[in-house]
Design a protein around this motif. Structure first.
Motif, short mmCIF file in Angstrom:
data_model
loop_
_atom_site.label_atom_id
_atom_site.label_comp_id
_atom_site.label_asym_id
_atom_site.label_seq_id
_atom_site.Cartn_x
_atom_site.Cartn_y
_atom_site.Cartn_z
N TRP A 125 0.82 -1.22 0.00
CA TRP A 125 0.00 0.00 0.00
C TRP A 125 0.86 1.27 0.00
CZ3 TRP A 125 -2.60 -4.42 1.37
CH2 TRP A 125 -3.92 -4.54 0.93
N LEU A 126 2.17 1.13 -0.17
CA LEU A 126 3.09 2.26 -0.28
C LEU A 126 2.92 3.24 0.88
CD1 LEU A 126 2.86 3.07 -4.12
CD2 LEU A 126 3.99 1.17 -2.96
N ILE A 184 -2.83 4.37 11.36
CA ILE A 184 -4.00 3.71 10.76
C ILE A 184 -4.69 2.78 11.76
CG2 ILE A 184 -2.80 1.69 9.80
CD1 ILE A 184 -4.47 2.27 7.21
N SER A 185 -6.01 2.74 11.70
CA SER A 185 -6.83 1.96 12.65
C SER A 185 -7.72 0.97 11.90
CB SER A 185 -7.71 2.90 13.48
OG SER A 185 -6.95 3.85 14.18
N LEU A 186 -8.34 0.08 12.66
CA LEU A 186 -9.26 -0.88 12.04
C LEU A 186 -10.42 -0.18 11.35
CD1 LEU A 186 -9.57 -3.81 14.62
CD2 LEU A 186 -8.10 -3.65 12.60
N LYS A 187 -10.81 0.99 11.85
CA LYS A 187 -11.93 1.71 11.24
C LYS A 187 -11.61 2.16 9.82
CE LYS A 187 -10.60 6.23 13.17
NZ LYS A 187 -10.15 6.77 11.87
N ASP A 188 -10.34 2.16 9.47
CA ASP A 188 -9.92 2.58 8.14
C ASP A 188 -9.85 1.43 7.15
OD1 ASP A 188 -9.50 5.25 9.09
OD2 ASP A 188 -7.63 4.56 10.00
N VAL A 189 -10.28 0.23 7.58
CA VAL A 189 -10.26 -0.95 6.72
C VAL A 189 -11.68 -1.35 6.37
CG1 VAL A 189 -9.42 -3.30 6.46
CG2 VAL A 189 -8.19 -1.71 7.94
N LEU A 218 -8.41 3.01 3.81
CA LEU A 218 -8.75 4.42 3.63
C LEU A 218 -7.54 5.23 4.07
CD1 LEU A 218 -11.01 6.43 2.89
CD2 LEU A 218 -11.69 6.39 5.30
N LEU A 219 -6.88 5.90 3.13
CA LEU A 219 -5.59 6.51 3.38
C LEU A 219 -5.62 8.02 3.22
CD1 LEU A 219 -3.52 3.91 1.35
CD2 LEU A 219 -3.82 3.97 3.82
N GLN A 220 -4.66 8.68 3.86
CA GLN A 220 -4.58 10.13 3.76
C GLN A 220 -4.31 10.55 2.33
OE1 GLN A 220 -1.29 10.26 6.54
NE2 GLN A 220 0.01 11.14 4.97
N VAL A 221 -4.85 11.70 1.97
CA VAL A 221 -4.72 12.19 0.60
C VAL A 221 -3.30 12.65 0.32
CG1 VAL A 221 -5.53 13.91 -1.05
CG2 VAL A 221 -7.14 12.84 0.52
N ALA A 256 -6.50 13.85 7.40
CA ALA A 256 -7.57 13.81 6.41
C ALA A 256 -7.49 12.52 5.61
CB ALA A 256 -7.46 15.02 5.47
N LEU A 257 -8.11 11.48 6.11
CA LEU A 257 -8.12 10.21 5.41
C LEU A 257 -9.22 10.24 4.36
CD1 LEU A 257 -7.68 7.78 8.43
CD2 LEU A 257 -5.94 8.74 6.95
N GLY A 258 -8.89 9.90 3.13
CA GLY A 258 -9.92 10.04 2.13
C GLY A 258 -9.74 9.31 0.83
N GLU A 259 -8.72 8.47 0.69
CA GLU A 259 -8.49 7.73 -0.55
C GLU A 259 -8.51 6.23 -0.27
OE1 GLU A 259 -8.30 8.81 -3.55
OE2 GLU A 259 -8.08 10.97 -3.28
N LEU A 260 -9.41 5.52 -0.93
CA LEU A 260 -9.51 4.07 -0.76
C LEU A 260 -8.60 3.37 -1.77
CD1 LEU A 260 -13.36 3.63 -0.29
CD2 LEU A 260 -11.61 3.02 1.38
N ARG A 261 -7.82 2.42 -1.29
CA ARG A 261 -6.94 1.64 -2.15
C ARG A 261 -7.03 0.17 -1.75
NH1 ARG A 261 -7.40 5.69 -4.41
NH2 ARG A 261 -5.80 7.17 -5.12
N SER A 262 -7.18 -0.71 -2.74
CA SER A 262 -7.32 -2.14 -2.45
C SER A 262 -6.38 -2.96 -3.33
CB SER A 262 -8.77 -2.59 -2.69
OG SER A 262 -9.10 -2.49 -4.07
N HIS A 263 -6.16 -4.22 -2.92
CA HIS A 263 -5.39 -5.18 -3.69
C HIS A 263 -6.14 -6.50 -3.73
CE1 HIS A 263 -1.64 -3.09 -4.52
NE2 HIS A 263 -1.57 -2.69 -3.26
#
Length: 221
Positions: A60-61, A70-75, A86-89, A96-103
């Motif tokens: 996830w770089l 990062i917390s469980l609420k961000d998954v 859900l990652l910071q922009v 400001a967490l706001g970008e979703l990235r998945s694999h």
């Protein structure tokens, strides 16, 4: 051009009243399958399940501050059923967490070529297992639990996360220090390593940029 970039970096360093940024090592994701697994942290005050943190951070770089915060609420799960973060922009806005990235699961993607990616460094499997372990170990924390907690459930410091990078590298025979005595590892080690791995695997530049949350060419090299 390269000369223009170096000039810009030097100007920024002068404004910060510090020297130029040190180009520290990139963590080799392809070698992470050789890391010691288990719950015990690699370093005092570091995160449990350190090998998983290394693998997830590379895919996830992530920077060291993101791994710490990062917390469980961000998954969550993507519409396709893949775990996503859900990652910071941007690095300048750490709240400001706001970008979703998945694999996707590497095991499923490479079912016709199982030797392509070692299952021990599968992004989806590592993240799914990490979520389950944290919920089991610290049920009282709920979704506020750190995704990469210390042995007592607390958030590891940025320095403890970087020390974990160094200890993981040492397991692979990589040096903790350079010839001049400076540290080999910095907060972007996993971010750089992941970007290099994806580029070498043929991932499109624009996809790498999107995962890194970059609007311009990725310089994590």
């Amino acid at each position: 051009s390269e000369r223009t970039r170096l000039s810009s970096d030097a100007a920024k360093a002068v404004k910060r009243r510090r020297g130029p940024d040190r180009r520290t090592m990139a963590f080799p994701l392809e070698a992470a399958a050789g890391l010691r697994t288990g719950r015990e942290p690699y370093t005092p005050q570091g995160p449990i399940r350190s090998a998983r943190m290394i693998v997830i951070g590379c895919w996830w770089l992530l920077r060291e501050v993101e791994l710490s915060n990062i917390s469980l609420k961000d998954v969550s799960l993507s519409p396709e059923g893949n775990p996503q973060l859900l990652l910071q922009v941007s690095k300048s806005d750490t709240s400001a967490l706001g970008e979703l990235r998945s694999h996707e699961c590497a095991s499923e993607v490479n079912s016709n070529n199982p030797g392509c990616i070692d299952n021990r460094i599968c992004p989806a499997c590592n993240l799914t297992s990490q979520i389950a372990d944290v919920r089991k170990q610290f049920p009282e924390l709920g979704d506020l639990a750190p995704l990469f907690p210390g042995i007592d459930g607390s958030r590891p410091s940025k320095s403890a996360v970087i020390q974990t990078f160094a200890e993981a590298g040492a397991q692979l025979g990589l040096p903790k220090h350079r010839n001049n005595g400076s540290d080999s590892w910095g907060g972007r080690a996993l971010r750089r390593g992941g970007a290099q791995f994806l580029a070498a695997a043929g991932v499109d530049v624009w996809r790498n940029q999107a995962l890194a949350r970059h609007s311009s060419a990725d310089r994590e090299r």
